[in-house]
Design an enzyme around this catalytic site. Structure first.
Site, mmCIF file in Angstrom:
data_model
loop_
_atom_site.group_PDB
_atom_site.id
_atom_site.type_symbol
_atom_site.label_atom_id
_atom_site.label_comp_id
_atom_site.label_asym_id
_atom_site.label_seq_id
_atom_site.Cartn_x
_atom_site.Cartn_y
_atom_site.Cartn_z
ATOM 1 N N THR A 7 0.833 -1.207 0.000
ATOM 2 C CA THR A 7 0.000 0.000 0.000
ATOM 3 C C THR A 7 0.868 1.258 0.000
ATOM 4 O OG1 THR A 7 -1.572 -1.231 1.372
ATOM 5 C CG2 THR A 7 -1.944 1.124 1.172
ATOM 6 N N SER A 21 6.159 3.690 8.935
ATOM 7 C CA SER A 21 4.995 4.391 9.464
ATOM 8 C C SER A 21 4.745 4.114 10.938
ATOM 9 C CB SER A 21 3.787 4.017 8.605
ATOM 10 O OG SER A 21 2.677 4.760 8.997
ATOM 11 N N HIS A 22 3.586 3.550 11.213
ATOM 12 C CA HIS A 22 3.151 3.309 12.591
ATOM 13 C C HIS A 22 3.645 1.968 13.123
ATOM 14 C CE1 HIS A 22 0.658 1.615 9.550
ATOM 15 N NE2 HIS A 22 0.236 0.719 10.421
ATOM 16 N N LYS A 79 10.078 4.065 0.386
ATOM 17 C CA LYS A 79 9.202 4.324 -0.761
ATOM 18 C C LYS A 79 9.756 5.483 -1.569
ATOM 19 C CE LYS A 79 5.684 7.267 1.327
ATOM 20 N NZ LYS A 79 4.287 7.481 1.572
ATOM 21 N N ASP A 108 2.029 9.740 14.176
ATOM 22 C CA ASP A 108 2.655 8.414 14.139
ATOM 23 C C ASP A 108 4.152 8.490 13.854
ATOM 24 O OD1 ASP A 108 2.492 9.203 11.493
ATOM 25 O OD2 ASP A 108 2.226 7.159 10.752
ATOM 26 N N ASP A 156 6.107 8.409 11.230
ATOM 27 C CA ASP A 156 6.654 9.307 10.210
ATOM 28 C C ASP A 156 5.856 10.594 10.061
ATOM 29 O OD1 ASP A 156 4.546 7.767 9.178
ATOM 30 O OD2 ASP A 156 5.203 8.085 7.138
ATOM 31 N N ASP A 169 2.591 11.278 9.418
ATOM 32 C CA ASP A 169 1.505 11.539 8.468
ATOM 33 C C ASP A 169 0.120 11.171 9.000
ATOM 34 O OD1 ASP A 169 1.866 8.839 8.270
ATOM 35 O OD2 ASP A 169 2.218 8.792 6.104
ATOM 36 N N ARG A 170 0.072 10.396 10.088
ATOM 37 C CA ARG A 170 -1.242 10.056 10.658
ATOM 38 C C ARG A 170 -1.551 10.949 11.861
ATOM 39 N NH1 ARG A 170 -2.342 3.660 10.579
ATOM 40 N NH2 ARG A 170 -1.567 3.247 8.480
ATOM 41 N N THR A 181 -7.654 2.113 -1.149
ATOM 42 C CA THR A 181 -6.796 2.443 -0.008
ATOM 43 C C THR A 181 -5.385 2.759 -0.498
ATOM 44 O OG1 THR A 181 -8.059 1.072 1.500
ATOM 45 C CG2 THR A 181 -5.760 1.459 2.076
ATOM 46 N N GLU A 208 -8.539 9.237 4.921
ATOM 47 C CA GLU A 208 -8.762 7.798 5.020
ATOM 48 C C GLU A 208 -9.124 7.422 6.451
ATOM 49 O OE1 GLU A 208 -6.199 5.222 2.340
ATOM 50 O OE2 GLU A 208 -4.794 6.714 3.062
ATOM 51 N N GLU A 209 -9.797 6.290 6.564
ATOM 52 C CA GLU A 209 -10.156 5.796 7.887
ATOM 53 C C GLU A 209 -8.928 5.452 8.714
ATOM 54 O OE1 GLU A 209 -9.189 2.483 8.446
ATOM 55 O OE2 GLU A 209 -8.522 2.426 6.365
ATOM 56 N N SER A 210 -7.796 5.238 8.051
ATOM 57 C CA SER A 210 -6.580 4.802 8.745
ATOM 58 C C SER A 210 -5.830 5.989 9.343
ATOM 59 C CB SER A 210 -5.694 4.024 7.779
ATOM 60 O OG SER A 210 -5.398 4.808 6.632
ATOM 61 N N LYS A 216 -0.539 12.411 3.285
ATOM 62 C CA LYS A 216 -1.367 12.810 4.415
ATOM 63 C C LYS A 216 -0.460 13.484 5.438
ATOM 64 C CE LYS A 216 -1.420 8.050 6.266
ATOM 65 N NZ LYS A 216 -0.795 7.260 5.199
HETATM 66 C C1 G16 Z 1 -0.478 3.586 4.455
HETATM 67 C C2 G16 Z 1 -1.084 4.270 3.271
HETATM 68 C C3 G16 Z 1 -2.510 4.625 3.560
HETATM 69 C C4 G16 Z 1 -3.284 3.381 3.972
HETATM 70 C C5 G16 Z 1 -2.599 2.736 5.161
HETATM 71 C C6 G16 Z 1 -3.217 1.428 5.554
HETATM 72 O O1 G16 Z 1 -0.390 4.475 5.517
HETATM 73 O O2 G16 Z 1 -0.375 5.440 2.939
HETATM 74 O O3 G16 Z 1 -3.039 5.190 2.406
HETATM 75 O O4 G16 Z 1 -4.590 3.709 4.309
HETATM 76 O O5 G16 Z 1 -1.257 2.479 4.835
HETATM 77 O O6 G16 Z 1 -3.077 0.533 4.507
HETATM 78 P P1 G16 Z 1 -3.425 -0.998 4.672
HETATM 79 O O7 G16 Z 1 -4.868 -1.016 5.087
HETATM 80 O O8 G16 Z 1 -3.161 -1.605 3.343
HETATM 81 O O9 G16 Z 1 -2.552 -1.542 5.777
HETATM 82 P P2 G16 Z 1 0.947 4.586 6.367
HETATM 83 O O10 G16 Z 1 0.629 5.634 7.410
HETATM 84 O O11 G16 Z 1 1.147 3.224 6.952
HETATM 85 O O12 G16 Z 1 1.998 4.983 5.418
#
Ligand code: G16
Length: 549
Positions: free
Chosen positions: A24, A119-120, A132, A283, A285, A287-288, A350, A369-371, A382
């Protein structure tokens, strides 16, 4: 005077790894995988091999400071220099938040950038790592491009690097690495300035001074220095209210995921009757985001909707929005706002990469996004701190509590009760079988009467991007009910162990209905139907999710 690290270009023979398909959000693996000989070099060379026209151009490089960040940056700089980049911009100490990288690429009109983060996900020697590539618009490479990286990585036989010394990541200014300039830059300054152009810092400062209580948890991750500069220095928030502000390579042993589970301390603080007016977190990095008012958790999908409804109160968005975007599993709360305001609404798969074209074309200003990700056209990622500043600015403008704003919002647009249930680290083959079985049975579901309502439609979500004409299939299974409820099943594309089954549950309550229900009670029927429809227990051996957000 630049320090000059002499170096020869080397061509190193290598063998392909079979697991370098970006998910993703880039390639995420255990740190130990990235530490294997040639693993990172292979991937970086595969990226550069699929790009054209970067000779002499600038590459931005930075990461969230997790374990292996500094080592990986040295490797990447050498491969970049050997491949012909003319300049690299690197955050001091190798640190740059994901939105700050996006901004720096755009501001400096760089060719692209490399972001190091998982990320998280947890960090440390046994934790996760990730990489990435972002393109010149500042956003994550599209699927078309990441598929090319993967194809190249499967047959790679050599990569280029330098035999030179490491650059000094702790020294601001320019050094020379082979024939490439490496400029070590302040990671915070440009980003903080951008935020000042979007939000009314004067009004927020006055609001904070008037007794509004705010706490921010940087979770020992990348936003610590950004939060100190923006919240404390520029907005007057007491330093003691910015928690865990020193980045640590293992995030202090925590899981830098700003949700009610992993940011429980700050969540509980806000949910107590005499807690701060607003608690927030970001989080690994940056972005959340997490937004919790006193006794009022704002679910990410609701936050997106509330921002869509109120963004015009802030200077950067005073002229209103052009359109809004949300990922398919994100609740339809923002759709209600878009409908009422006559804004175009886009539903994408997503992954932030799917918003890039819509932001570039000016079709949307805001997306989320919901995430726990919300952002706008100010960058192409984000942006956690942006979301917190947006809320601060809205609160300062409306002079109401978070709970009052949300109750008012629901009383206009209705409420989308929503939760995501994650079944983490389940057996990958079993998870695939579950999805396949569900898909096979979709046709017979339509018309079925369940405890959560009658199934109206059931399909596999796919997306056609009319801007680059790409088609993305297999983006999750949607089951829509006649009463407006919805269950979505997806396999996560960001985990590093086994598979994570995500089940998204949503029930709409109209404005005149009961808007003050407990979410878990409001969706209880959907939860049990979600388990039985997909035979989750039978396939995964799990009767309950291990994370609910
Ligand atoms: C990444 C993507 C988001 C996505 C999230 C969860 O976030 O940038 O767009 O919503 O992963 O993805 P999945 O449901 O496939 O685990 P991040 O913050 O992890 O970079």
């Amino acid at each position: 005077m630049k320090a000059c690290l002499m170096a020869n270009v080397l061509t190193i023979s290598t063998s392909a790894f079979d697991d370098q398909k970006p998910g993703t959000s880039g390639l995420r693996k255990k740190v130990t995988r990235f530490q294997e000989d040639h693993y990172l070099e292979n991937f970086v060379q595969s990226v550069f091999a699929c790009l054209d026209g970067f000779a002499g151009k600038t590459l931005v490089v930075g990461g969230d400071g997790r374990f292996h960040n500094d080592v990986a940056i040295q490797t990447i700089l050498k491969v970049a220099a050997a491949n012909g980049f003319g300049r690299a911009l690197v955050g001091l100490g190798g640190i740059l938040s994901t939105p700050a990288v996006s901004h720096l690429i755009r501001k400096t009109e760089s060719f692209g950038g490399i972001i190091l983060s998982a990320s998280h996900n947890p960090g440390g020697p046994d934790g996760d790592f990730g990489i990435k590539y972002n393109t010149a618009n500042g956003g994550p490479a599209t699927e078309v491009l990441t598929d090319r990286f993967y194809e190249y990585s499967r047959t790679i036989t050599s990569y280029k690097t330098l035999d030179g010394l490491d650059v000094d990541l702790e020294q601001l200014g320019t050094q020379r690495l082979g024939s490439m300039d490496v400029e070590i830059v302040d990671p915070v300054e440009d980003y903080a300035e951008l935020m000042e152009t979007l939000f009314d810092f004067g009004a927020i400062r006055t609001f904070v001074k008037s007794g509004f209580k705010f706490k921010f948890d940087a979770m020992h991750a990348v936003t610590g220095p950004y939060a100190k500069e923006i919240f404390t220095k520029r907005l007057g928030v007491p330093a003691s209210d910015v928690l865990n502000a020193s980045p640590k390579s293992d995030f202090g042993g925590g899981h830098p995921d700003p949700n009610p589970i992993h940011a429980q301390k700050i969540f509980d603080m806000a949910m107590s009757g005499d807690g701060p007016d607003l608690c927030a977190a970001s989080d690994g990095d940056g972005d959340r985001n997490l937004i919790v008012g006193r006794k009022c958790f704002v679910a990410p999908s609701d936050s997106l909707a509330a921002i869509a409804a109120n963004a015009h109160l802030t200077p950067g968005y005073g002229n209103g929005l052009k359109g809004v975007g949300r990922s398919m599993p994100t609740s339809g709360a923002v759709d209600k706002v878009a409908e009422a305001k006559g804004l175009p609404l886009y539903e994408t798969p997503t992954g932030w990469k799917f918003f890039g074209n819509l932001l570039d074309s000016g079709d949307i200003t805001l997306c989320g996004e919901e995430s726990a990700g919300t952002g706008s056209d100010h960058v192409r990622e984000k942006d956690g701190l942006w979301a917190v500043l947006m809320w601060l600015n809205i609160l300062a403008a409306r002079k109401q509590s978070v709970a009052e704003i949300m109750m008012d919002h629901w009383s206009i647009y209705g409420r989308n009760y929503y939760a995501r249930h994650d079944y983490e680290e389940v057996d990958a083959a079993a998870a695939k079988e579950l999805m396949a079985a569900l898909e096979t049975g979709l046709g017979s579901l339509v018309g079925q009467e369940t405890a959560a309502g009658i199934v109206k439609t059931a399909d596999v979500f796919s997306y056609y991007d009319s801007i680059d004409e790409s088609f993305t299939d297999n983006q999750g299974i949607r089951i829509l009910f006649e009463n407006g409820s919805r269950i979505v099943y997806r396999l996560s594309g960001t985990g590093t162990v086994g598979a994570t089954l995500r089940v998204y549950l949503e029930r709409y309550e109209p404005a005149e209905g009961d808007l003050a229900q407990d979410t878990s009670e409001a969706i209880a029927d959907l939860v049990s139907v979600s388990k039985s429809l997909a035979s989750i227990d039978r396939f995964t051996g799990r009767s309950e999710p291990n994370v609910i957000t």
